[in-house]
Scaffold this motif. Structure first.
Motif, short mmCIF file in Angstrom:
data_model
loop_
_atom_site.label_atom_id
_atom_site.label_comp_id
_atom_site.label_asym_id
_atom_site.label_seq_id
_atom_site.Cartn_x
_atom_site.Cartn_y
_atom_site.Cartn_z
N GLN A 1 -3.65 -0.02 9.97
CA GLN A 1 -2.21 -0.18 9.78
C GLN A 1 -1.57 -0.68 11.08
O GLN A 1 -1.92 -0.22 12.16
CB GLN A 1 -1.61 1.17 9.39
CG GLN A 1 -0.15 1.14 9.02
CD GLN A 1 0.38 2.54 8.75
OE1 GLN A 1 0.38 3.38 9.64
NE2 GLN A 1 0.79 2.79 7.52
N GLU B 1 1.83 5.33 0.45
CA GLU B 1 1.58 6.33 1.48
C GLU B 1 0.34 7.16 1.14
O GLU B 1 -0.42 7.55 2.02
CB GLU B 1 2.80 7.25 1.63
CG GLU B 1 2.69 8.25 2.77
CD GLU B 1 2.48 7.59 4.12
OE1 GLU B 1 1.73 8.17 4.96
OE2 GLU B 1 3.05 6.50 4.34
N GLU C 1 -2.63 5.22 2.21
CA GLU C 1 -2.77 5.25 3.67
C GLU C 1 -3.44 6.55 4.11
O GLU C 1 -4.32 6.56 4.98
CB GLU C 1 -1.40 5.11 4.35
CG GLU C 1 -0.73 3.77 4.16
CD GLU C 1 -1.38 2.65 4.95
OE1 GLU C 1 -2.47 2.87 5.54
OE2 GLU C 1 -0.81 1.55 4.98
N ARG D 1 -7.36 -0.45 6.96
CA ARG D 1 -7.19 -1.50 5.96
C ARG D 1 -8.52 -2.18 5.64
O ARG D 1 -8.76 -2.59 4.52
CB ARG D 1 -6.18 -2.54 6.45
CG ARG D 1 -4.79 -1.94 6.78
CD ARG D 1 -4.03 -1.59 5.53
NE ARG D 1 -2.79 -0.89 5.77
CZ ARG D 1 -1.63 -1.47 6.07
NH1 ARG D 1 -1.57 -2.78 6.23
NH2 ARG D 1 -0.55 -0.75 6.21
N ARG E 1 5.17 -1.98 11.25
CA ARG E 1 4.56 -1.30 10.12
C ARG E 1 4.67 -2.04 8.80
O ARG E 1 3.75 -2.05 7.99
CB ARG E 1 5.18 0.11 10.01
CG ARG E 1 4.54 1.08 9.05
CD ARG E 1 3.16 1.53 9.41
NE ARG E 1 2.80 1.66 10.79
CZ ARG E 1 2.82 2.79 11.50
NH1 ARG E 1 3.27 3.89 10.95
NH2 ARG E 1 2.41 2.81 12.75
N ASN F 1 -5.30 5.27 7.27
CA ASN F 1 -4.60 4.07 7.75
C ASN F 1 -5.52 2.89 8.03
O ASN F 1 -5.12 1.91 8.67
CB ASN F 1 -3.77 4.37 9.00
CG ASN F 1 -2.69 5.39 8.73
OD1 ASN F 1 -2.12 5.43 7.65
ND2 ASN F 1 -2.44 6.26 9.71
N ARG G 1 0.84 -1.19 0.00
CA ARG G 1 0.00 0.00 0.00
C ARG G 1 0.88 1.24 0.00
O ARG G 1 1.85 1.33 0.75
CB ARG G 1 -0.91 -0.01 1.23
CG ARG G 1 -1.75 1.24 1.35
CD ARG G 1 -2.70 1.17 2.50
NE ARG G 1 -3.98 0.61 2.09
CZ ARG G 1 -5.08 0.68 2.83
NH1 ARG G 1 -5.04 1.27 4.01
NH2 ARG G 1 -6.20 0.16 2.41
#
Length: 372
Positions: A283, A207, A210, A217, A289, A215, A205
């Motif tokens: 996330q 940035e 995100e 999912r 991470r 953030n 994914r």
């Protein structure tokens, strides 16, 4: 005499648990070994009742499988993705438009954020408890007996004891729920074993994605079955929405434990006494991470021909005034509910609810909510 030697496959090395300071949900821990005695079942009935009423999530320990056995199942789960070629996955792809999750779901199929068209990263392989309903990839063929034994353990030694405790909590005959989830019922709705891989290493994914999804999912949702059994794994991301203050809290990893939550079918059967648990996937924490969340789930659904109506014979529901639906209320069949939820999730445009941050869809005549 059959060989006791298991087929050799690569060992999956789990990541260490997060060391981040997170706001973890305070969830009950249910010692399932206590269900072996009448006194223990009485105590567990109250514990399961309170856990589902207060948080909707709880842990199960002492479930009858050793850590080595559970580690082996995660080896099998990882093997389902890393040792199967993309072309074979495509040949064994799931068919959600027909209401079926069996087979491989590849990433970039569900829409997670509609405004910018952000798609999911989830890859999963779903198996019915009848191992012969569909073909399986070649690398899994030697492992099918192990998978079948694992399904039987989930069904007989974890799910059924929990369903009997739930029946007792509603003052119903102990096999009321168990009879709705029989092992010999091989309809797809009965039970599903699923190995999800989130995110897929092949589909990282960005940035930008995100930021667009904040953030998240998988958006806040409820499971559409009776109970969900998740074998705890260390990479964080799962969060539960606390009903008492409306805050999202992380679900902590407990080694060799299961995380259990109630779903929509239980909500229907209990007239809302046990509400569907709202949860999401975000996330992972900062120290995890870049990690992949490999999951092992056992989803249980009632048999297809059952009506999703309150069990009016329950003294508890009668005392609470929850033993019947209002006149004109929709009572869907399990089959219609299952197929509708399977085919519409992530594939239809949701409508904004009157409630901020909530989007809605209608499945089998029932409003379904997602929490953005």
């Amino acid at each position: 005499m059959p060989s006791l030697t298991l087929p050799e496959i690569p060992h999956y090395v789990a990541d260490p648990p997060t060391q981040e300071s997170l706001d973890f949900a305070d969830l009950a821990v249910i010692d399932l070994s206590k269900s072996c005695t009448p006194e223990g079942r009485v105590a567990l009935t109250r514990e399961v009742h309170d856990a589902l009423r207060i948080q909707g999530f709880f842990y199960v320990v002492n479930h009858g499988w050793s850590k080595a056995q559970v580690d082996r199942i995660f080896d099998v789960a990882d093997h389902s993705f890393t040792s199967v070629e993309l072309e074979e996955k495509r040949k064994l792809a799931f068919q959600p438009e027909q209401g079926s999750y069996l087979g491989y779901k590849l990433p970039r199929y569900w829409e997670i954020e509609s405004k910018h068209g952000t798609l999911d990263q989830v890859e999963h392989y779903s198996i019915n408890k009848d191992m012969h309903q569909r073909a399986h990839p070649e690398p899994l063929q030697p492992l099918l007996p192990e998978i079948e034994a694992f399904i039987a353990h989930n069904q007989n030694n974890i799910l059924l004891p929990l369903l009997r405790l739930l029946a007792a909590s509603l003052e119903l005959p102990e096999n009321t729920f168990a009879d709705m989830h029989k092992m010999e019922d091989y309809s797809e709705s009965a039970t599903l074993l699923e190995y999800p891989n989130l995110p897929s290493p092949s589909y990282p994914r960005s940035e930008d994605e995100e930021q667009k999804t904040k953030n998240v999912r998988l958006k806040g949702h409820t499971d559409y079955g009776s109970l969900t059994l998740l074998w705890s794994q260390p990479v964080g991301g799962l969060q539960v929405l606390s009903s008492h203050d409306g805050k999202w809290r992380w679900v902590r990893h407990i080694d060799n434990a299961l995380v259990i939550n109630g779903g929509d079918a239980l909500n229907f059967f209990s007239g809302g006494y046990y509400t569907s648990t709202i949860h999401r996937v975000v996330q992972p924490p900062a120290d995890q991470r870049e990690r992949v969340r490999l999951g092992v789930f056992f989803f249980c659904m009632p048999s297809d021909g059952i009506r999703l109506a309150p069990l009016g014979e329950s003294p508890v529901l009668r005392r609470e005034g929850l033993n019947k639906l209002p006149e004109g209320a929709v009572i869907p069949l399990v089959e219609d509910w299952r197929k509708g939820r399977s085919s519409q999730y992530g594939r239809v445009t949701l409508k904004q609810s009157m409630e901020d941050g909530v989007e809605e869809d209608v499945v089998a005549g029932v409003v379904v909510r997602q929490y953005n």
